[in-house]
Each structure stands twice: as C-alpha cells, then as structure tokens.
Design a protein around this motif. Structure first.
Motif, short mmCIF file in Angstrom:
data_model
loop_
_atom_site.label_atom_id
_atom_site.label_comp_id
_atom_site.label_asym_id
_atom_site.label_seq_id
_atom_site.Cartn_x
_atom_site.Cartn_y
_atom_site.Cartn_z
N GLY A 22 0.79 -1.18 0.05
CA GLY A 22 -0.10 -0.05 0.25
C GLY A 22 0.93 1.18 0.29
O GLY A 22 1.97 1.05 0.49
N SER A 23 0.34 2.37 -0.59
CA SER A 23 1.29 3.60 -0.79
C SER A 23 1.53 4.21 0.54
O SER A 23 2.74 4.57 0.70
CB SER A 23 0.33 4.54 -1.30
N GLY A 24 0.66 4.22 1.53
CA GLY A 24 0.80 4.78 2.99
C GLY A 24 2.08 4.06 3.46
O GLY A 24 3.01 4.55 4.15
N LYS A 35 -14.39 -4.58 -0.26
CA LYS A 35 -13.07 -4.42 -0.04
C LYS A 35 -12.22 -4.72 -1.37
O LYS A 35 -12.39 -5.69 -2.04
CB LYS A 35 -12.59 -5.43 0.99
N ALA A 44 -9.01 7.43 2.05
CA ALA A 44 -10.42 6.71 2.84
C ALA A 44 -11.12 8.12 3.27
O ALA A 44 -10.85 9.18 3.89
CB ALA A 44 -10.12 5.96 4.18
N VAL A 45 -12.38 8.02 2.76
CA VAL A 45 -13.26 9.19 3.29
C VAL A 45 -14.55 8.90 3.81
O VAL A 45 -14.82 7.69 3.76
CB VAL A 45 -13.75 10.03 1.84
N ASN A 71 -9.21 -2.69 6.68
CA ASN A 71 -9.49 -1.79 5.47
C ASN A 71 -8.54 -0.41 5.47
O ASN A 71 -7.96 -0.40 4.44
CB ASN A 71 -11.12 -1.09 5.82
N GLY A 103 -20.72 -4.86 3.98
CA GLY A 103 -20.97 -3.30 3.39
C GLY A 103 -20.29 -2.32 3.71
O GLY A 103 -20.32 -1.06 3.01
N ASN A 104 -19.54 -2.37 4.94
CA ASN A 104 -18.62 -1.27 5.35
C ASN A 104 -19.25 -0.07 5.23
O ASN A 104 -18.55 1.01 4.69
CB ASN A 104 -17.32 -1.28 4.49
N SER A 138 -14.07 0.18 0.22
CA SER A 138 -13.84 0.18 1.78
C SER A 138 -12.49 0.42 2.28
O SER A 138 -12.39 0.92 3.48
CB SER A 138 -14.73 -0.82 2.30
N ASP A 139 -11.51 -0.31 1.61
CA ASP A 139 -10.14 -0.09 1.94
C ASP A 139 -9.67 1.06 1.52
O ASP A 139 -9.84 1.56 0.47
CB ASP A 139 -9.48 -1.47 1.49
N GLY A 140 -8.79 1.51 2.51
CA GLY A 140 -7.83 2.82 1.93
C GLY A 140 -7.14 2.48 0.83
O GLY A 140 -6.70 1.53 0.46
N SER A 141 -7.13 3.47 -0.31
CA SER A 141 -6.55 3.07 -1.59
C SER A 141 -6.27 4.30 -2.41
O SER A 141 -7.06 5.18 -2.32
CB SER A 141 -7.72 2.26 -2.37
N GLY A 142 -5.13 4.33 -3.07
CA GLY A 142 -5.03 5.45 -4.30
C GLY A 142 -5.81 5.47 -5.09
O GLY A 142 -6.03 6.70 -5.65
N GLY A 189 -9.36 11.67 0.00
CA GLY A 189 -8.18 11.34 0.53
C GLY A 189 -8.38 9.53 0.36
O GLY A 189 -9.31 9.32 -0.51
N ALA A 218 -3.50 0.03 5.91
CA ALA A 218 -2.28 -0.24 5.01
C ALA A 218 -2.21 1.39 4.18
O ALA A 218 -0.84 1.76 4.09
CB ALA A 218 -2.52 -1.01 3.88
N GLU A 219 -3.44 2.24 4.27
CA GLU A 219 -3.20 3.37 3.40
C GLU A 219 -3.31 4.52 4.34
O GLU A 219 -3.58 5.64 3.94
CB GLU A 219 -4.21 3.45 2.36
N ALA A 220 -3.28 4.27 5.71
CA ALA A 220 -3.72 5.63 6.72
C ALA A 220 -2.03 6.38 6.54
O ALA A 220 -1.04 5.88 6.86
CB ALA A 220 -3.81 5.03 8.20
N THR A 221 -2.25 7.51 6.26
CA THR A 221 -1.02 8.32 6.23
C THR A 221 -0.84 9.19 7.44
O THR A 221 0.34 9.52 7.78
CB THR A 221 -1.03 9.06 4.91
N GLY A 249 -19.65 -0.46 0.75
CA GLY A 249 -18.20 -0.59 0.55
C GLY A 249 -17.92 -2.00 0.20
O GLY A 249 -18.23 -2.70 0.97
N PRO A 280 -11.90 10.11 8.59
CA PRO A 280 -10.48 10.37 8.08
C PRO A 280 -10.06 11.68 7.67
O PRO A 280 -8.82 12.08 7.85
CB PRO A 280 -10.17 9.15 7.21
N VAL A 281 -10.67 12.26 6.49
CA VAL A 281 -10.36 13.39 5.94
C VAL A 281 -10.25 14.66 6.94
O VAL A 281 -9.16 15.33 7.09
CB VAL A 281 -11.11 13.85 4.71
#
Lengths: 366, 313
Positions: free
Chosen positions: A87-89, A226, A216-217, B265, B243-244, A187-191, A214, B268-271, A224, B61-62
């Motif tokens: 993942g990018s983060g 995955k 994840a918003v 979820n 459904g998240n 639902s997962d944080g993603s580019g 962002g 991995a991408e939490a910055t 959502g 998160p934003v």
C-alpha cells in the motif's frame, strides 16, 4: 538418511512397512531433485557481487513492477529487485524509516510528509493509472455518458434512481429502467479512492466541502467493497449498482465503463491512450518535482480521472545500489514504457519521459 | 546403573518443567508486550479525543474525526447474530452425531464438518459475495421484509450485503468450532449416566435432555465462547459482505462495519499519525470488549457450576 534406510530394510518384513519404505524412497528422490534444482540455480543468483534492492508501496502498479523487475533482471542478471505491495501509505512510511531502498505511491507525498522526511525525497512518475465508472444494468449494453456534475450528485446521494431525467438528458437515445441507483465504493484505503475523490473535489465545491478527498473518506451514501474485486463483486451481483475501479482491472475483466465529460466538453471513454492524453495535456502545468494531481486535465481527448504512480527515492543513494537502481530507472523510461500497455497501464507522454530521464540523471550517489 | 538412570529421569523432569514454565511465561510476556505496544501506539488518539472516542460514531479520516461506536455495534450485532444461529445448529448436530447416528456415519460427518474450519476466510468471503449475497437479496431478504417487515430489524432496502448476511456467514464459519467441542463434551459424559436415566423410565428424548444436554451446559457454554471469540476476530470474510458503512442502523439489512474490518480496511493506506493512532485505539477497544465478554462468560460458567451443575468436562 542412508543408515535409516538400512534399518528400515532390516525391519521391513511386512507389506505395510514395504509400502512406507517405497513412499520414503519417493520422498528422498523428491528431496534430492529439489536440492539439485536449488544447486543448479545458485550460480546465477548467489554470486557475491549480486545486488538486492528492496522496495515497498502501492498495490496498483504491482503487476507491472513484477514484470519490469523480472524483465530487467534478464537484461542485467547482477541486480535483483524485490518489491512488496503493502500500500502507498506503508511504502512512504517504510522509505522514511529507511527500511527499504525505494518506495512507491499512487499519490505524491504531502508537504507535511516531505518536511518530516529524514532526507530529500524525489518523486519519479513511472506510468499512469485511471479510475473508471462501472455499473450493472441488466439487458443494457450501451455506453452511458456521465458529466462531472451528474457523477458528484450521484455519489452525494442526490440521484437515487436510474430514471432520473438528468441521466436521460445526457443520454437522449437510451432508455433507462426504473431501478434504484446504488453507489458502491472501496472500503479499504486506496490510491484509487484518492484519485477519484480528488477529481470529485475539483469538479464539485459541495463534495469538497462535505466530503473532501483522501485514500479513505466518509462516504455520504452507498456500500463499501474491499478491493477492486470486492467492489466489482457487489456491482455485478446488484442490478442498478454503480461504482469505480481501476482502469487496468476493468479492462482485464471486460466490464462496462462510462464515458466521462472532460474540461473540453468531449465525452471520453477510458483507455490506455486517453489516459496518456490526460498527462500530455497537463505537461505544461507539471512542476519540477512532479508532485501534482492531473485529474480534470485540460488536454484534448483526455480522460479526466487519471493520475501518476510514483517511485520514491532519496536524492542521494549509496553506491553500488545507487548505480544499479539508476540503471533500472533509465531502463523503465525506455523498454519499460513500451511494455506497459500490454498490462493495460498507460505509458507517460514523450515530453514527460524526457523530463523524468533528466531528473534520474540528477540523482546522486555516494 | 539404576541410580544413574533414575537421576537422569529427575533431570529430565526438571528440564521438562523448565521448558513448560518458559512457554507459559513467554505467552504472558507476549500478551503484555501486545498491550503495551497497542497502548503506546493508540495514545495520541486517546489524548486528542479522550472518552469521546468511545461515545462518538463519527469516523471521518479526511477531517480527523474518529469515534468507535458504530464499529463496536457492528462487531457485537454480527457476532450475536452468528451465535444465535450457530449454537442451536451446532449443539443439535453434535447431539445427533454422538447419540443418534451410527458410529461410522458420525465419524465421516464429523470429519467433513471439521474440514469447514480449514477453509481460508477469504474463500468464505468470496463465496459470500457471489453466492450468499445474491441469495439474500433475491430470496431471503424480500421474504423477511414481506412477513416481518413491520419489525424495524427487517425493514429497508435489500442490498444483499449487510449485517444479516455477515451474521449468517459468521455462523457458518463458527459452526465447526462449536460443533467439535460440543461433540467432545457429549462424548465425555459417562455411559452409565445415560443408562441410569433410561433405567428410571425416561424416554429417549428425556434421556438426551436430562442426562446429556443439561449436564453439559457449562461445557457447551465454553464452546460457544470460543465460537464467539472467532466471530469477534474474523476480518476478511466479514469485510467482504458487511457493506462497510460506519453507522449504527437498526435494520439488519443495512450495511455496517466491525472493529476488525475497519482496521484491515484502513491501516495500510493511513498516512496521518492521528488516523494510525485512531486505528490502534480501535484495536484497544476490541481488546477491551473481548476481555469484558470473556470474563463475563467465565463468571457465568463458574456460577452455574457452583450451583451444582455437573459440568460436562
């Protein structure tokens, strides 16, 4: 092993034991074969001067990078590049903690992240990706046209049925069913989400204020799923669903995709070429450090939800890794760009390749 | 010769004792390390949000707003649903397998059901999306909506994915756990106890009820708690079908999200640091809730044992 076998022969007087003995022999053969295979492999990878360069980051370019790294190793057997798609983060974090030699990210690092970095980081765009709008309407084979305003209102939850007049006014020749419109998002944080919401924030002030952009918003509506497979799984199973996925994933799975109206007023279908066109249209506004969002590009024939995927390196790397990796980066701008479309990734426009090559030349080694 | 031999045995015993003690301590140290590390990583979130973290359901998160309520709700409701379905099914089939079915069939069936536990959860998840969710959307949810729609639990649009689907999928996943332990519990009941019941004139059903089920209540309770623990921690499969959506909705048809799935979820991408800390804080909450439920269950079991239940084990 041999002693054990003799002991077995002495003991083996029943058929059952003989059967076990046979199995053991087969297993020994397999072990020997595996060992032989490993030994045969050693001379090509185990030499002292071989280099292992490690990287981590974005999942989106992972299929392409794996191909690149194995192709490059064929061209230059002394260098092995190992990449983990976490993942990018995670890629940015690992680079800053110096646990990897290079990072990879779909979104450029923020100013805050750059300030916290232990050494100056260089962004190198590798290829382009895009986000496509995909939907499921049974018995409906035509391409749907969507405008930015319509798209943001759909994802804000303001359009709830496919028979909404705003959809049919953009598609006067099509007949839409009376079906509830269901939004499906990652639902997962993603580019992918980052590029998509970045675009929505640019075209819709309301989206910018209420949701923002962002990885994840907080989504105003919808379900959502995955990963790309989770989103497309729900869309395919739910008539009336609409959502977004990566272009590469949609092309590989032959999913219906919507044409999107760009800044020049054309409806553009997402494709490898129209995404490259988006970068070409933005070349003039791309800054020296390449940290830029090119969504909503002004270019002709540009697909508006496009973005770079980057490799991140420190301005100064240590030799001999620095030299080997620079060699790979040069290769990626030549041979690498040519093989990108076969995996549905969009190559960089020529003007930009020259700029990136110049930047690679400026990387320092110590 | 013989004294040396004995001495060796004692030495072996001591060594064995030492190894076992080291294992036990290692497990405790590991747990302690986990708690400390989790606490350290989540501290920034608790410092910013304080107790509000536990009472707010806003997860954005934003704008750096984090609250855990909707995830706690999602974990509790989906796991409760799973238990509600899985316990009767597992206990029933364990009874059938141990008491009614012929030995041979029981062994084969038992083996097959335990195989279910070996299926990777991502496979359950994909099966959930492609088989269970369409079935729920087209058949089960419209049926429930038609006849029970007046109860708020079964109202609203049928998406297929959602809390109810997650609960059913979880139930399927925890059945092997509960079933195999219940089976062991029933096996452990002495034959004489069943014969005594029969000799007193009990019917077959009464024998099963009095001599087998009633005297294994605490064992069955333990089996259910283990199943619940698996449901709590299950991540992948639930994430794929729930459904998240971070909100507290009364209807079981509505999408939800669990503590484990939000971590999977977004980690991995939490910055931003506060986002990472908030996800750590969700981990702390999951830890606390599991601990609370486990100790409550323990208390109930020990109370029922003191009241004179024979106990299955």
């Amino acid at each position: 092993m041999c002693q054990g076998r003799q002991a077995f022969v002495l003991l083996a007087n029943g058929t059952l034991l003989k059967g076990i003995f046979m199995k053991l022999r087969i297993r020994n053969c397999l072990v020997a074969l595996t060992a032989a295979a490993l030994l045969a492999h050693l001379p090509s990878t185990g030499r002292a001067e071989d280099l292992l360069i490690t990287g981590a980051g974005a999942t989106f370019p992972f299929p392409l990078y794996s191909k690149w790294f194995s192709d490059f190793q064929k061209a230059d057997p002394t260098t092995k590049i190992n990449y983990q798609s976490i993942g990018s983060g995670g890629g940015i974090r690992q680079l800053q903690e110096k646990t990897v030699d290079f990072g990879a990210s779909d979104a450029p690092m923020t100013d805050e992240q750059m300030a916290k970095s232990p050494a100056p980081v260089v962004h190198l765009p590798m290829v382009l990706g895009a986000v496509v709008i995909t939907y499921s309407l049974p018995d409906f084979n035509s391409d749907v046209k969507i405008s930015p305003e319509l798209l943001s209102d759909m994802f804000l939850g303001k359009i709830t049925n496919w028979n909404d007049p705003r959809i049919s006014s953009l598609n006067p020749t099509l007949k839409f069913p009376n079906k509830p419109l269901l939004i499906v998002h990652r639902s997962d944080g993603s580019g992918t989400t980052a590029i998509f919401t970045d675009y929505l924030a640019k075209v819709s002030p309301e989206w910018k204020e209420k949701v923002g952009s962002g990885a994840a918003v907080k989504w105003p509506t919808g379900l959502g799923g995955k990963g790309n497979e989770g989103v497309t799984g729900i869309i395919k199973q739910t008539p009336g669903a609409i959502g977004y996925t990566e272009l590469t994933y949609a092309l590989a799975n032959q999913m219906p995709v919507a044409s999107l109206k760009n800044q020049s007023g054309e409806f553009v279908k997402p494709s490898v070429e129209s995404v490259t066109a988006a970068a070409a249209g933005s070349v003039k506004v791309i800054p020296e450090d390449f940290r830029v969002s090119i969504t909503n590009s002004v270019g002709k024939g540009a697909y508006p939800i496009s973005g770079f995927t980057y490799i991140l390196v420190f301005q100064t790397m240590k030799n001999p890794k620095a030299q080997a990796f620079k060699k790979f980066l040069d290769w990626s701008m030549g041979e690498g760009q040519k093989s990108a479309p076969s995996l549905h990734y969009s190559p960089l426009p020529k003007e930009l390749v020259a700029k990136v090559q110049k930047r690679i030349g400026e990387l320092k080694a110590e | 010769m013989s004294t040396l031999w004995q001495k060796d045995i004692h030495r072996g015993d001591r060594l064995f004792q030492f190894v076992l003690r080291a294992c036990a301590i290692a497990a405790m140290v590991l747990l302690l390390f986990m708690v400390v590390n989790l606490g350290y990583r989540s501290w920034p979130a608790f410092k910013v949000f304080g107790l509000k973290f536990f009472v707010s359901s806003d997860w954005d998160p934003v704008n750096d707003q984090f609250g855990v309520v909707s995830f706690v709700y999602g974990t509790l409701v989906s796991s409760a649903l799973a238990l509600l379905i899985a316990v009767p099914v597992s206990v029933g089939s364990a009874l059938c397998l141990t008491e009614l079915a012929p030995r041979r069939i029981s062994a084969v069936l038992g083996f097959l059901i335990e195989m279910l536990a070996a299926i990777p959860s991502v496979v359950y998840g994909l099966w959930g999306i492609f088989v269970l969710a369409p079935l729920m959307r087209e058949t089960v949810q419209p049926f429930l909506g038609k006849y029970l729609g007046w109860i708020p639990l079964f109202s609203g649009p049928a998406y297929g994915v959602g809390m109810l689907t997650a609960g059913i999928l979880l139930a399927i996943m925890i059945i092997p756990t509960i079933l195999s332990i219940s089976r062991e519990v029933f096996f452990a009941i002495p034959r004489a106890q069943r014969e005594a019941a029969l000799a007193l004139g009990a019917t077959r059903f009464e024998t099963l009820w009095i001599a087998v089920v009633k005297s294994s209540v605490s064992g069955l309770f333990g089996a259910s708690v283990l199943g619940l623990a698996r449901a709590f921690g299950e991540t992948m499969a639930v994430t794929m079908v729930i459904g998240n959506r971070a909100e507290v909705a009364v209807s079981l048809f509505a999408p939800g999200q669990t503590m484990a799935s939000v971590i999977a979820n977004e980690y991995a991408e939490a910055t931003t640091d506060i986002h990472l800390a908030a996800l750590g804080a969700v981990g702390v909450t999951l830890f606390l809730v599991s601990w609370l439920i486990n100790s409550t269950a323990r208390a109930i079991v020990s109370r029922s044992e003191r009241r004179g239940g024979a106990g299955g084990r």
